[in-house]
Structure formats: structure tokens, C-alpha cells
Design a protein around this motif. Structure first.
Motif, PDB file in Angstrom:
ATOM      1  N   ASP A 127     -14.590  -9.740   4.522  1.00 12.10           N
ATOM      2  CA  ASP A 127     -14.593  -8.443   5.289  1.00 12.10           C
ATOM      3  C   ASP A 127     -13.337  -7.029   4.801  1.00 12.10           C
ATOM      4  OD1 ASP A 127     -14.268  -6.210   7.068  1.00 12.10           O
ATOM      5  OD2 ASP A 127     -13.408  -7.200   8.687  1.00 12.10           O
ATOM      6  N   LEU A 128     -14.379  -5.844   4.492  1.00 13.44           N
ATOM      7  CA  LEU A 128     -13.098  -5.039   3.540  1.00 13.44           C
ATOM      8  C   LEU A 128     -13.187  -4.184   4.607  1.00 13.44           C
ATOM      9  CD1 LEU A 128     -14.693  -5.256  -0.176  1.00 13.44           C
ATOM     10  CD2 LEU A 128     -12.553  -6.253   0.720  1.00 13.44           C
ATOM     11  N   THR A 129     -13.003  -3.996   6.106  1.00 11.28           N
ATOM     12  CA  THR A 129     -12.637  -2.963   6.352  1.00 11.28           C
ATOM     13  C   THR A 129     -11.675  -2.305   7.017  1.00 11.28           C
ATOM     14  OG1 THR A 129     -14.819  -3.875   8.201  1.00 11.28           O
ATOM     15  CG2 THR A 129     -12.556  -2.202   9.502  1.00 11.28           C
ATOM     16  N   LEU A 130      -9.990  -3.213   6.893  1.00 10.25           N
ATOM     17  CA  LEU A 130      -8.989  -3.004   6.596  1.00 10.25           C
ATOM     18  C   LEU A 130      -8.744  -2.274   5.100  1.00 10.25           C
ATOM     19  CD1 LEU A 130      -7.171  -6.340   8.732  1.00 10.25           C
ATOM     20  CD2 LEU A 130      -7.522  -4.034   9.399  1.00 10.25           C
ATOM     21  N   LEU A 131      -9.565  -2.726   4.127  1.00  6.11           N
ATOM     22  CA  LEU A 131      -9.384  -1.770   2.369  1.00  6.11           C
ATOM     23  C   LEU A 131      -9.809  -0.742   2.939  1.00  6.11           C
ATOM     24  CD1 LEU A 131     -10.373  -4.550   0.304  1.00  6.11           C
ATOM     25  CD2 LEU A 131      -7.552  -3.367   1.399  1.00  6.11           C
ATOM     26  N   MET A 132     -10.736   0.178   3.415  1.00  6.00           N
ATOM     27  CA  MET A 132     -11.318   0.959   3.561  1.00  6.00           C
ATOM     28  C   MET A 132     -10.660   2.088   4.470  1.00  6.00           C
ATOM     29  SD  MET A 132     -15.152  -0.441   3.292  1.00  6.00           S
ATOM     30  CE  MET A 132     -16.462   1.050   3.992  1.00  6.00           C
ATOM     31  N   GLN A 133     -10.164   1.575   5.639  1.00  7.90           N
ATOM     32  CA  GLN A 133      -9.167   2.292   6.674  1.00  7.90           C
ATOM     33  C   GLN A 133      -8.059   2.868   5.830  1.00  7.90           C
ATOM     34  OE1 GLN A 133      -9.191  -0.583   9.909  1.00  7.90           O
ATOM     35  NE2 GLN A 133     -10.967   0.065  10.990  1.00  7.90           N
ATOM     36  N   LEU A 134      -7.679   2.100   4.916  1.00  6.98           N
ATOM     37  CA  LEU A 134      -6.611   2.552   4.564  1.00  6.98           C
ATOM     38  C   LEU A 134      -6.489   3.342   3.301  1.00  6.98           C
ATOM     39  CD1 LEU A 134      -3.445   1.593   2.859  1.00  6.98           C
ATOM     40  CD2 LEU A 134      -4.340   0.013   1.591  1.00  6.98           C
ATOM     41  N   LEU A 135      -7.654   2.852   2.235  1.00  7.43           N
ATOM     42  CA  LEU A 135      -8.251   4.291   1.437  1.00  7.43           C
ATOM     43  C   LEU A 135      -8.623   5.641   2.522  1.00  7.43           C
ATOM     44  CD1 LEU A 135     -10.277   1.970  -0.799  1.00  7.43           C
ATOM     45  CD2 LEU A 135      -7.660   2.691  -0.865  1.00  7.43           C
ATOM     46  N   SER A 136      -8.887   5.573   3.210  1.00  8.80           N
ATOM     47  CA  SER A 136      -9.524   6.617   4.245  1.00  8.80           C
ATOM     48  C   SER A 136      -8.195   7.342   4.430  1.00  8.80           C
ATOM     49  CB  SER A 136     -10.251   6.408   5.145  1.00  8.80           C
ATOM     50  OG  SER A 136     -11.900   5.831   4.736  1.00  8.80           O
ATOM     51  N   GLY A 137      -7.092   6.231   5.103  1.00  8.48           N
ATOM     52  CA  GLY A 137      -6.060   7.250   5.339  1.00  8.48           C
ATOM     53  C   GLY A 137      -5.588   7.820   4.326  1.00  8.48           C
ATOM     54  N   ALA A 138      -5.141   7.111   3.187  1.00 10.70           N
ATOM     55  CA  ALA A 138      -5.023   7.598   1.638  1.00 10.70           C
ATOM     56  C   ALA A 138      -5.476   8.762   1.419  1.00 10.70           C
ATOM     57  CB  ALA A 138      -4.805   6.549   0.446  1.00 10.70           C
ATOM     58  N   VAL A 139      -6.653   8.360   1.656  1.00 12.61           N
ATOM     59  CA  VAL A 139      -7.851  10.039   1.191  1.00 12.61           C
ATOM     60  C   VAL A 139      -6.781  11.314   2.210  1.00 12.61           C
ATOM     61  CG1 VAL A 139      -9.923  11.746   1.743  1.00 12.61           C
ATOM     62  CG2 VAL A 139      -9.366   8.892   0.233  1.00 12.61           C
ATOM     63  N   SER A 140      -6.889  11.150   3.410  1.00 14.59           N
ATOM     64  CA  SER A 140      -5.891  12.411   3.874  1.00 14.59           C
ATOM     65  C   SER A 140      -4.627  12.848   3.642  1.00 14.59           C
ATOM     66  CB  SER A 140      -6.017  12.209   5.456  1.00 14.59           C
ATOM     67  OG  SER A 140      -7.238  11.781   6.710  1.00 14.59           O
ATOM     68  N   PHE A 141      -3.610  11.893   2.943  1.00 13.62           N
ATOM     69  CA  PHE A 141      -2.582  12.199   2.620  1.00 13.62           C
ATOM     70  C   PHE A 141      -2.833  12.698   1.471  1.00 13.62           C
ATOM     71  CE2 PHE A 141       1.801  10.883   0.944  1.00 13.62           C
ATOM     72  CZ  PHE A 141       2.419  11.485   1.980  1.00 13.62           C
ATOM     73  N   ILE A 142      -3.485  12.004   0.428  1.00 14.07           N
ATOM     74  CA  ILE A 142      -3.625  12.794  -0.658  1.00 14.07           C
ATOM     75  C   ILE A 142      -4.070  14.285  -0.657  1.00 14.07           C
ATOM     76  CG2 ILE A 142      -4.977  12.511  -2.863  1.00 14.07           C
ATOM     77  CD1 ILE A 142      -5.031   9.619  -2.101  1.00 14.07           C
ATOM     78  N   ASN A 143      -4.695  14.689   0.083  1.00 11.46           N
ATOM     79  CA  ASN A 143      -5.426  15.595  -0.004  1.00 11.46           C
ATOM     80  C   ASN A 143      -4.589  16.881   0.725  1.00 11.46           C
ATOM     81  OD1 ASN A 143      -8.020  15.054  -0.876  1.00 11.46           O
ATOM     82  ND2 ASN A 143      -9.393  15.227   1.296  1.00 11.46           N
ATOM     83  N   GLY A 144      -3.993  16.242   1.911  1.00 11.59           N
ATOM     84  CA  GLY A 144      -2.664  16.963   2.571  1.00 11.59           C
ATOM     85  C   GLY A 144      -1.560  17.703   1.197  1.00 11.59           C
ATOM     86  N   VAL A 145      -1.064  16.543   0.645  1.00 13.60           N
ATOM     87  CA  VAL A 145       0.127  16.380  -0.889  1.00 13.60           C
ATOM     88  C   VAL A 145      -0.746  17.728  -1.601  1.00 13.60           C
ATOM     89  CG1 VAL A 145       1.248  15.759  -2.997  1.00 13.60           C
ATOM     90  CG2 VAL A 145       1.191  14.153  -0.438  1.00 13.60           C
ATOM     91  N   ILE A 146      -1.703  17.669  -1.990  1.00 14.87           N
ATOM     92  CA  ILE A 146      -2.890  18.143  -2.812  1.00 14.87           C
ATOM     93  C   ILE A 146      -2.916  19.966  -2.297  1.00 14.87           C
ATOM     94  CG2 ILE A 146      -5.065  18.961  -4.265  1.00 14.87           C
ATOM     95  CD1 ILE A 146      -5.451  16.217  -4.353  1.00 14.87           C
ATOM     96  N   VAL A 147      -2.997  20.064  -1.150  1.00 11.14           N
ATOM     97  CA  VAL A 147      -3.319  21.777  -0.386  1.00 11.14           C
ATOM     98  C   VAL A 147      -1.570  22.332  -0.675  1.00 11.14           C
ATOM     99  CG1 VAL A 147      -3.085  22.686   1.745  1.00 11.14           C
ATOM    100  CG2 VAL A 147      -4.838  21.214   0.758  1.00 11.14           C
TER     101      VAL A 147
END
Length: 112
Positions: free
Chosen positions: A43-63
Motif C-alpha cells: 500500500d503506497l498511499t502514505l508515500l503518495m500522500q507524502l509526495l503530494s504534501g511535498a509538492v505543495s511545499f516545493i511549489n510554495g518555495v519556488i513561488v
């Protein structure tokens, strides 16, 4: 220009490998998560949630990087980016401080 998926793959290489490149691309683009091609017995749901949360942070840092660059008229230093993140922290989505720091450093190094 720096790509969200590049930062994901550098900071979370094992997690990205586990869910597969197609899922990483979808997550980086903010598309709904689908079943990964690899790891069907786990079950890779937790990994996918981690990566989704990371995307939000990464996009915020890029902005923030773009904002500081526009305000200063030059590429911001790592410290200037750190200061901007401290003043206006993006949603961290359950990331540890070490993961957040690594993302900030990666964006500071990779961004043009």
C-alpha cells in the motif's frame, strides 16, 4: 527553470522510485493520485500522500524564490530564500524540518 518533479526526485528518490515515474509526474502536476505502476503488493498511499504534501511545499518555495528574485532583481541566495520561507512559510504537509530544509536548499541550488 526548476521543475517540481526534479526537486521531488532529488529529495525523495526512494519514494519516487517506489510509486513510479508516471505517478510522480501526476503528483507534481497536482493531478489526482492513481494506483502506482510499481509496488502493487504494497500500500503506497502514505508515500503518495507524502509526495503530494511535498509538492505543495516545493511549489510554495519556488513561488517565494521568484518573488525574492523579482524584488531584488537577481537570483536570491540560500539565506535570502530561507528568510523568505520563515516569513511566509508554505504549507509543509507533514514534512520534517530536515525535509523542508533539503527542499529549500535544492530549490536554491537548481533555480535559475
Amino acid at each position: 527553470m526548476i521543475e517540481t518533479s526534479d526537486v521531488l526526485q532529488q529529495v525523495f528518490p526512494n519514494e519516487c522510485m517506489a510509486v513510479g515515474p508516471a505517478v510522480v509526474d501526476r503528483i507534481a502536476q497536482g493531478q489526482p493520485m492513481t494506483a502506482p505502476a510499481e509496488g502493487r503488493r504494497m500500500d503506497l498511499t502514505l508515500l503518495m500522500q507524502l509526495l503530494s504534501g511535498a509538492v505543495s511545499f516545493i511549489n510554495g518555495v519556488i513561488v517565494l524564490w521568484k518573488h525574492v528574485k523579482a524584488a531584488k532583481g537577481r537570483k536570491p541566495s540560500k539565506q535570502e530564500l530561507l528568510d523568505a520561507v520563515r516569513e511566509n512559510p508554505p504549507t509543509a504537509g507533514g514534512l520534517t524540518q530536515a525535509q523542508q530544509d533539503e527542499i529549500i536548499e535544492t530549490v536554491a541550488q537548481k533555480a535559475d
